[in-house]
Write an enzyme that holds these catalytic residues in place. Structure first.
Site, PDB file in Angstrom:
ATOM      1  CG  ASP A  33      44.014  38.906  39.168  1.00  0.00           C
ATOM      2  OD1 ASP A  33      44.329  37.739  38.921  1.00  0.00           O
ATOM      3  OD2 ASP A  33      44.702  39.876  38.842  1.00  0.00           O
ATOM      4  CG  ASP A  34      45.596  34.974  41.421  1.00  0.00           C
ATOM      5  OD1 ASP A  34      45.434  34.627  40.233  1.00  0.00           O
ATOM      6  OD2 ASP A  34      46.705  35.231  41.907  1.00  0.00           O
ATOM      7  CB  CYS A  71      46.434  36.447  34.962  1.00  0.00           C
ATOM      8  SG  CYS A  71      46.298  38.209  34.769  1.00  0.00           S
ATOM      9  NE  ARG A  75      43.063  40.716  33.842  1.00  0.00           N
ATOM     10  CZ  ARG A  75      42.869  39.917  34.887  1.00  0.00           C
ATOM     11  NH1 ARG A  75      43.022  38.625  34.768  1.00  0.00           N
ATOM     12  NH2 ARG A  75      42.511  40.413  36.059  1.00  0.00           N
ATOM     13  CG  HIS A 132      48.290  41.341  32.827  1.00  0.00           C
ATOM     14  ND1 HIS A 132      48.375  40.343  33.772  1.00  0.00           N
ATOM     15  CD2 HIS A 132      49.578  41.606  32.438  1.00  0.00           C
ATOM     16  CE1 HIS A 132      49.654  40.006  33.953  1.00  0.00           C
ATOM     17  NE2 HIS A 132      50.393  40.770  33.161  1.00  0.00           N
ATOM     18  CG  ASP A 325      42.285  35.754  36.889  1.00  0.00           C
ATOM     19  OD1 ASP A 325      42.073  35.178  37.970  1.00  0.00           O
ATOM     20  OD2 ASP A 325      43.284  36.476  36.698  1.00  0.00           O
ATOM     21  CE  LYS A 368      48.115  32.908  38.508  1.00  0.00           C
ATOM     22  NZ  LYS A 368      48.470  34.138  39.262  1.00  0.00           N
TER      23      LYS A 368
END
Length: 538
Positions: A33-34, A71, A75, A132, A325, A368
């Site tokens: 994540d990130d 994010c 997903r 999420h 992600d 991002k």
């Protein structure tokens, strides 16, 4: 029964089970994540990540693995194999209502999950980590095909004492000090711990298993054990410009990137390191040390997972896919965030900010949110000792791959049938392509271009060509084979290519139900100023 007949029968049963196991590999999809493109050792980082590096050394590294730039959409696309807008999560967790089907903030019933598809192929399905994709609206893992799950609805914590810490075990909300959990748990370790417990259940059931392990690391608020942070204190006083340059040079040495791809200038919004005060330098060094510690612990958990698989005798026939992600995270802007008496503790909140995000996304533009390469490029590691030829170990795979390809790849590996209908609902056709041919060095044979839209930032990649623009920009055209760092805009030289790609993009935009985005970000990337500087790079 005669002893010889009994031995023959046992041999036949063992052979049958071994053949079945060979046809049905176990699968683990790990989502960071990130995590930026350059944040692992095997992708150019100075942060020690020996376990992921070893998976890459004994497997494949994808040089052009793409996510959706954010994010929740990533997903959604990973879980369903269709673009996030088609799955109902065109943006984040704000439901825009029935008149906006691409923005309902939860997976819709026109899509199926990897768990639902693989379960129908005989797999034991499990997930641990950050969900999420609509838990506040009733879309939860235990209702979307996962036999077992330990999940956080949306992340945002590493410790039980963290603000908003909340865990669900198969739908049961647990107290953070529940006796069903280890004492003083840390999420990065917890996801792996329960992942292995669930794998044991799959083995006991004599089924191949599929585990979706969705880490919240290294997403803010960055938190890690104090002793791990101490490993990295002082290592980042050199500053983000120098770190970025060092990572770029290492990527060239590794053979990860083409030496002809020039490193873009730093975002001019970011202050020069030498212009900072000594106190500011110490603060930013501490921030990056926390980030490095979070990634170090992420890698340690991968090692624990691999060792657990080896102890259970299932590592060789387990496919592990590791991706992220979105690109590195520049939120909430230049300053980042550095709050709390003990930065990195459960009560603190640390964001690395734009300067370090530039280094995280080396050698690309942006991060991002954005559809330039820095925002959509991810590390991509594939391990499968029983299925990837030894001659391919440590190789780079340059064919473009996308998060929408994971569903098609898993279905291919597991002999699963992607349905036309599910629960009496028509299901959208797959958008992704199986990556399995690339395991042995064969062409993927992708039929359609790849597309992106996030917050009005947009892109299409079709072969070597990429058409891309920020929300407020005109389209730019790049030859990604020759110029993946997006420095030479060819739109005026090849207007017919621009026109054709724009036509394809417009058709896709309409087909998936994307809509204009109407918000601005205070930390907007100053492309015009940066590209004026880039014009001097030859």
């Amino acid at each position: 029964m005669h002893t010889k007949w009994k031995s023959a029968l046992l041999l036949m049963l063992f052979t049958t089970y071994a053949t079945f196991a060979q046809q049905k590999p176990n699968v683990i999809v790990i989502l960071a994540d990130d995590l930026g493109y350059a944040d692992l050792g095997c992708y150019g980082s100075e942060i020690p990540t020996p376990n992921l590096d070893k998976l890459a050394q004994n497997g494949l590294r994808l040089t052009s693995f793409y996510n959706t730039a954010r994010c929740c959409p990533t997903r959604a696309a990973l879980l369903t194999g269709v673009y996030s807008h088609q799955a109902g999560i065109g943006h984040m967790m704000e439901d825009k209502g029935a008149d906006h089907p691409a923005y309902r903030a939860q997976l819709n019933d026109k899509s199926v999950t990897i768990a639902e598809v693989m379960k129908n192929a005989g797999y034991f399905t499990a997930m641990t980590g950050k969900w999420h994709v609509g838990q506040p609206h009733g879309t939860v893992p235990w209702k979307r095909g996962f036999d077992r799950s330990l999940n956080a609805p949306a992340g945002g914590f590493y410790y039980g004492a963290g603000k908003g810490a909340k865990l669900f075990l198969d739908g049961e909300e647990l107290a953070n000090d529940s006796d069903k959990l280890p004492e003083n748990w840390y999420t990065t370790d917890l996801w792996t711990d329960f992942g292995l417990r669930f794998i044991d259940e799959g083995i006991a059931a004599k089924k191949p298993f599929m585990l979706y392990l969705a880490h919240n690391a290294p997403h803010f608020p960055l938190q890690a054990p104090e002793e791990d942070i101490a490993r990295f204190r002082g290592k980042y006083r050199k500053g983000y410009e120098k770190l970025r340059q060092e990572r770029y040079e290492k990527q060239i040495r590794l053979g990860l990137i083409d030496p002809s791809w020039k490193l873009p200038p730093m975002n001019p919004n970011v202050p020069k390191w030498e212009s900072l005060s000594q106190a500011e330098k110490e603060k930013y060094d501490h921030m990056m040390a926390v980030y490095a510690a979070v990634i170090y612990r992420l890698d340690k958990s991968i090692g624990d997972l691999v060792n657990g698989l080896k102890k259970r005798g299932v590592f060789d026939n387990t496919v592990i896919l590791f991706v992220s992600d979105n690109g590195g995270n520049a939120e909430p802007g230049i300053e980042g965030k550095f709050e709390g008496e003990k930065p990195g503790s459960a009560e603190s909140s640390v964001f690395i900010g734009q300067g370090w995000a530039e280094a995280a996304c080396t050698p690309f533009w942006a991060y991002k949110h954005h559809t330039h390469e820095g925002g959509i490029s991810s590390p991509g590691i594939i391990s499968w000792p029983a299925g990837i030829p030894a001659s391919r170990n440590g190789k780079f795979e340059k064919q473009p791959a996308h998060i929408i390809d994971i569903m098609a790849t898993l279905a291919d590996l597991g002999g699963a049938e992607y349905p036309e209908t599910f629960n009496n609902q028509p299901i959208q056709p797959l958008e992704g392509t199986s990556l399995r041919p690339a395991f042995t060095g064969k062409p993927i044979n992708r039929k359609n271009p790849l597309f992106w839209e996030h917050e009005g930032n947009r892109a299409i990649r079709d072969g070597k060509w990429k058409l891309v623009a920020e929300r407020s920009e005109k389209w730019q055209l790049y030859d990604i084979d020759k110029d993946r760092t997006e420095l030479v805009d060819l739109s005026s030289k090849y207007p017919e290519v621009v026109k054709e790609l724009e036509r394809k993009y417009a058709a896709w935009y309409k087909r998936v139900g994307a809509e204009p985005y109407d918000k601005d970000f205070k930390w907007f990337y100053d492309y015009e100023k940066a590209k004026n500087e880039a014009a001097s790079i030859k």
